[in-house]
Design an enzyme around this catalytic site. Structure first.
Site, PDB file in Angstrom:
ATOM      1  N   ASP A 103      36.350  48.448  35.053  1.00  0.00           N
ATOM      2  CA  ASP A 103      34.695  48.405  36.483  1.00  0.00           C
ATOM      3  C   ASP A 103      34.785  48.967  37.849  1.00  0.00           C
ATOM      4  OD1 ASP A 103      33.078  46.770  34.737  1.00  0.00           O
ATOM      5  OD2 ASP A 103      33.494  45.255  35.753  1.00  0.00           O
ATOM      6  N   ASP A 140      34.781  48.955  41.723  1.00  0.00           N
ATOM      7  CA  ASP A 140      34.560  47.652  42.854  1.00  0.00           C
ATOM      8  C   ASP A 140      34.249  48.960  44.291  1.00  0.00           C
ATOM      9  OD1 ASP A 140      34.348  45.569  40.934  1.00  0.00           O
ATOM     10  OD2 ASP A 140      36.529  45.693  41.225  1.00  0.00           O
TER      11      ASP A 140
END
Length: 205
Positions: free
Chosen positions: A130, A132
């Site tokens: 992911d 962030d």
């Protein structure tokens, strides 16, 4: 070090001898190699900062305390920017969203694995990583503005988790863009549900 460390800042200078005696061997190796630690939200004694140590795998994470006097270098998320097109979705996503975050006229930057890899060059990312991010919101960020930004980030080539950093703590953009009246504010004292992440709570007399 004149700058006060903030959550998500990367710090260099912690040494293995500053770890507790029962710290795992991988944490000793990380610090012996000169890797940075990341500032986390927690209360600690004056002259110290709460940090997290990152190992090679997801299960290698250790909470620790670092003396502020040991800090030799500090990098904040907003000092980290993509060096060029990346071959991983998280790095491509960072390049994709940079202009829209710049357009908010607020400081922002990558955290987590992307921030760590940009700061150190150590390849911790993979195809499923992911992205962030944090966005410094010293002034209130309207909920409709949050919904617009969340929708724009959804077009990126990987999942993005963005934290709105307020003077009182951090709230997830995804929550602030939602319909719930109360949202979870993360701060050094812990997490609590609030109506307004920018409004200090009244203390009991």
């Amino acid at each position: 070090m004149n700058k006060t460390p903030k959550p998500h800042d990367l710090l260099w200078g912690m040494t293995p001898d500053q770890l507790p005696a029962n710290a795992p061997a991988w944490a000793w190796q990380v610090l012996a190699a000169g890797h940075p630690v990341v500032v986390r939200r927690a209360l600690c004694e004056p002259g110290h900062v709460a940090v997290g140590i990152r190992g090679a795998s997801r299960d290698q994470r250790l909470a620790a305390i670092m003396p502020i006097r040991s800090i030799r270098r500090l990098l904040s998320p907003e000092q980290l920017r993509p060096l060029g097109p990346g071959d991983l979705p998280a790095l491509r996503a960072l390049e994709t969203v940079a202009s829209m975050l710049d357009a908010t006229d607020r400081s922002w930057g990558p955290t987590g694995g992307v921030g760590f890899q940009l700061a150190t060059g150590i390849p911790v990312l993979h195809a499923a990583s992911d992205l962030d991010l944090l966005l410094r919101t010293r002034e209130p960020f309207e909920r409709q503005q949050a919904r617009t930004l969340l929708a724009a980030l959804a077009e990126a080539p990987c999942r993005i988790d963005l934290q709105l950093e307020t003077p009182l703590g951090a709230v997830a953009l995804r929550e602030w863009a939602g319909e719930s009246r109360r949202v979870l504010l993360k701060c050094a004292e812990g997490a609590r549900l609030v109506d307004n992440p920018w409004q200090p709570m009244e203390r009991a007399a």
